[in-house]
Design an enzyme around this catalytic site. Structure first.
Site, PDB file in Angstrom:
ATOM      1  N   CYS A 103       0.827  -1.205   0.000  1.00  0.00           N
ATOM      2  CA  CYS A 103       0.000   0.000   0.000  1.00  0.00           C
ATOM      3  C   CYS A 103       0.867   1.262   0.000  1.00  0.00           C
ATOM      4  CB  CYS A 103      -0.977  -0.030   1.180  1.00  0.00           C
ATOM      5  SG  CYS A 103      -2.368   1.125   1.017  1.00  0.00           S
ATOM      6  N   HIS A 194      -3.683  -5.373   0.682  1.00  0.00           N
ATOM      7  CA  HIS A 194      -3.164  -5.804   1.987  1.00  0.00           C
ATOM      8  C   HIS A 194      -3.229  -7.326   2.131  1.00  0.00           C
ATOM      9  CE1 HIS A 194      -2.749  -1.851   4.036  1.00  0.00           C
ATOM     10  NE2 HIS A 194      -3.604  -1.494   3.097  1.00  0.00           N
ATOM     11  N   GLU A 196      -1.950  -9.042   4.529  1.00  0.00           N
ATOM     12  CA  GLU A 196      -1.878  -9.423   5.935  1.00  0.00           C
ATOM     13  C   GLU A 196      -3.242  -9.641   6.579  1.00  0.00           C
ATOM     14  OE1 GLU A 196      -1.534  -4.837   6.024  1.00  0.00           O
ATOM     15  OE2 GLU A 196      -1.143  -6.513   4.658  1.00  0.00           O
ATOM     16  N   SER A 249      -3.439 -10.815  36.798  1.00  0.00           N
ATOM     17  CA  SER A 249      -4.853 -10.461  36.666  1.00  0.00           C
ATOM     18  C   SER A 249      -5.744 -11.689  36.604  1.00  0.00           C
ATOM     19  CB  SER A 249      -5.068  -9.631  35.392  1.00  0.00           C
ATOM     20  OG  SER A 249      -4.918 -10.446  34.237  1.00  0.00           O
ATOM     21  N   GLY A 250      -5.170 -12.827  36.267  1.00  0.00           N
ATOM     22  CA  GLY A 250      -5.962 -14.034  36.093  1.00  0.00           C
ATOM     23  C   GLY A 250      -6.284 -14.323  34.645  1.00  0.00           C
ATOM     24  N   GLY A 251      -5.997 -13.365  33.760  1.00  0.00           N
ATOM     25  CA  GLY A 251      -6.218 -13.563  32.345  1.00  0.00           C
ATOM     26  C   GLY A 251      -5.081 -14.328  31.696  1.00  0.00           C
ATOM     27  N   VAL A 252      -5.220 -14.585  30.412  1.00  0.00           N
ATOM     28  CA  VAL A 252      -4.229 -15.367  29.672  1.00  0.00           C
ATOM     29  C   VAL A 252      -2.863 -14.681  29.681  1.00  0.00           C
ATOM     30  CG1 VAL A 252      -3.635 -16.333  27.419  1.00  0.00           C
ATOM     31  CG2 VAL A 252      -6.014 -16.334  28.179  1.00  0.00           C
ATOM     32  N   ASP A 253      -2.848 -13.381  29.416  1.00  0.00           N
ATOM     33  CA  ASP A 253      -1.583 -12.679  29.241  1.00  0.00           C
ATOM     34  C   ASP A 253      -0.740 -12.674  30.515  1.00  0.00           C
ATOM     35  OD1 ASP A 253      -2.743 -12.161  26.799  1.00  0.00           O
ATOM     36  OD2 ASP A 253      -3.390 -10.149  27.352  1.00  0.00           O
ATOM     37  N   SER A 254      -1.338 -12.261  31.631  1.00  0.00           N
ATOM     38  CA  SER A 254      -0.562 -12.212  32.870  1.00  0.00           C
ATOM     39  C   SER A 254      -0.198 -13.609  33.346  1.00  0.00           C
ATOM     40  CB  SER A 254      -1.331 -11.461  33.959  1.00  0.00           C
ATOM     41  OG  SER A 254      -2.508 -12.143  34.318  1.00  0.00           O
ATOM     42  N   ALA A 255      -1.047 -14.599  33.046  1.00  0.00           N
ATOM     43  CA  ALA A 255      -0.750 -15.975  33.440  1.00  0.00           C
ATOM     44  C   ALA A 255       0.490 -16.489  32.720  1.00  0.00           C
ATOM     45  CB  ALA A 255      -1.944 -16.870  33.134  1.00  0.00           C
TER      46      ALA A 255
END
Length: 539
Positions: A103, A194, A196, A249-255
């Protein structure tokens, strides 16, 4: 407590050093401000090729020092004829490394090498069909059908009017004569569309043609490699004696972030979970069971519900909510670290999409959409050095890393949940009464979607409590309560998303349960807006 450090621009984070450093033989993506620049990086990594995103004006000496196999130029919200538009190092075009312009990237290539770019006769936004004019092109091989036609996704108001000398057209559309072109002798390739985004079905094949076929990049980027590199980088940053406090936090990322840090430094990690009263139903109770009892991590539970509600009292602006929550999170961690011992480092689960939508220093040419809790809410006088092992990863990579680390699927495959929690799913002021109503409604939404066996096929599904009140009828009597919205989207990475076509019978069950089980709600609506133009969250 360790003396305070003023961290500007995330200078102390692991994410600035790992796993971003270029693996020789990978791909550099130059970011000219496109909201899809990091999506390009992700697509390359899906090919098991390491890709790194760098500023558009990265000096050619730095690019060459990384020894990339190829370079990809992203799109941009700018026009190439803007006097202040982003421009790369002029030596880029003669560096001898294969380059693919997308682009804005191809328009820039054409203009700077002597071609002409101007406003399109007819702008193209959305689906379009290209006609491949050179079936032998190594870039477009296998992209089109037997007749050389392919569906692509366009987003441009400018086009190449005349290509530079030496460039051959490869594909056209009804209004774009140079939808793809190349100068193979100089290793320069360009496309107006694009590849992607998922709306270009042959996009992955085209990127593979360039990355693996043309650039000959090394396919050594695997989840095992990511874990090994991350653990090594964390160990190097933290050292042999320092302690790390993890914002769990208990979420995927922090886990996953906690598991990586725990793999690197073991018992020198202390996880702190702040119950700010903004979590989903039963979430805090489940957290202790998974992380403390199952995974054996050291975890401190902090009850800060009253503190957060007081701080959010009367606040309606979503950006202000995010900043308040981010500030209070950090202050709680500082207070807890003072009680628990000396902590130099704070670990958290910031991801690439968080960074791009917050326009950090990593994307200085991009346009800001909104501030993310893990990025924009941090105070200037932060008393920790940040450890962010996921800062350069996309959500699918994070899940893969979590499975590699042995985390249970019940944690790794959970739907994403925003750092500020339910506060940004309540439009208007946050109160205990409104939180309770939203928790109950949100539980019903997820519960019914799980019963329908659709939970894992949906990127996110949740409820939003609106400030709108609507008249209803129950038991022959008039009611006047809140309108609640349901949001469910499908996506691969959160950068783009489409509204989920939930069965009508499922929506009917959800609506009936909410109206009957949540007294303050009298009307339920379903959000059928995709991203873009909307974001996934309402705030």
């Amino acid at each position: 407590m360790h003396p305070q450090r003023r961290l500007r621009g995330r200078a102390g984070s692991v994410g600035a050093k790992q796993p971003v450093d270029m693996v020789h033989g990978g791909i550099v993506v130059l970011d000219f401000g496109s909201q899809f620049a990091q999506l390009i990086t992700r697509r390359v990594r899906e090919l098991n090729v390491h890709a790194v995103l760098l500023h558009y004006d990265t000096p050619i000496a730095e690019l060459l020092a990384r020894k990339p196999a190829g370079i990809i130029l992203s799109g941009s919200p700018s026009s190439v004829y803007d006097t202040d538009g982003p421009k790369p190092d002029a030596a880029l075009w003669t560096c001898g490394i294969p380059i693919l312009g997308i682009c804005y990237g191809v328009q820039l290539m054409a203009q700077q090498l002597g071609g002409e770019v101007g406003p399109s006769v007819r702008r193209e936004y959305g689906p379009a069909d290209i006609q491949v004019s050179d079936a032998s092109s190594p870039l477009l091989r296998g992209v089109g059908d037997a007749d050389g036609r392919a569906r692509v996704w366009m987003s441009h108001g400018d086009s190449i009017i005349a290509p530079p000398t030496g460039f051959t057209p490869l594909a056209i559309t009804d209004s774009t004569p140079y939808a793809a072109l190349a100068n193979e002798a100089k290793k320069l390739w360009g496309i107006q569309f694009h590849p992607e985004v998922v709306h270009t079905p042959g996009g992955k094949r085209l990127l593979e043609n360039f990355v693996v076929g043309i650039a000959k990049a090394e396919q050594s980027w695997t989840r095992g490699r990511i874990v090994a590199d991350s653990v090594a980088a964390i160990s190097a940053q933290v050292g042999a004696t320092d302690q790390v406090l993890c914002a769990l936090s208990g979420g995927v990322d922090s886990a996953v972030a906690a598991a990586l840090v725990h793999r690197a430094i073991g018992d020198r990690l202390t996880c702190v979970y702040v119950d700010h009263g903004l979590m989903r139903k039963r979430e805090s109770e489940l957290l202790r069971e998974v992380f403390a009892e199952t995974l054996g991590m050291k975890i401190v539970m902090v009850d800060a519900r009253t503190r957060f509600l007081n701080a959010l009292d009367g606040v309606e602006d979503p950006e202000e909510k995010r900043k308040i929550i981010g500030r209070e999170f950090i202050r709680v961690f500082e207070e807890e670290s003072a009680k628990l011992g000396s902590f130099r480092f704070l670990a958290q689960g910031t991801l690439y999409p968080d960074v791009i939508e917050s326009t950090s220093k990593d994307t200085k040419a991009a346009q800001k959409i909104k501030t993310h809790h893990n990025v924009g809410g941090l105070p200037e006088d932060l008393a920790f050095e940040l450890v962010e092992p996921l800062r350069a990863l996309f959500k699918d990579e994070v899940r893969a890393v979590g499975l590699e680390l042995g985390l249970p699927e019940s944690v790794v495959l959970r739907q994403p949940f925003p750092g500020p929690g339910l506060a940004i799913r309540i439009i208007g002021p946050v109160t205990e009464e409104r939180l309770s109503a939203l928790r109950d409604a949100d539980w019903i939404v997820v519960d019914e979607i799980k019963k329908a066996n659709l939970y894992r096929s949906i990127w996110q599904s949740f409820a939003i409590l609106t400030p709108v009140r609507s008249v209803g009828v129950m038991g022959d009597g008039r009611t006047y309560g809140n309108v609640l919205a349901i949001r469910a989207v499908t996506s691969e990475d959160g950068m783009t998303a489409d509204w989920a076509r939930l069965p009508f019978e499922l929506l009917e069950r959800i609506s009936a349960r909410i109206v009957n089980e949540v007294p303050s709600v009298t009307r339920v609506v379903y959000d059928i807006t995709s991203k873009p133009p909307a974001t996934i969250e309402w705030e």
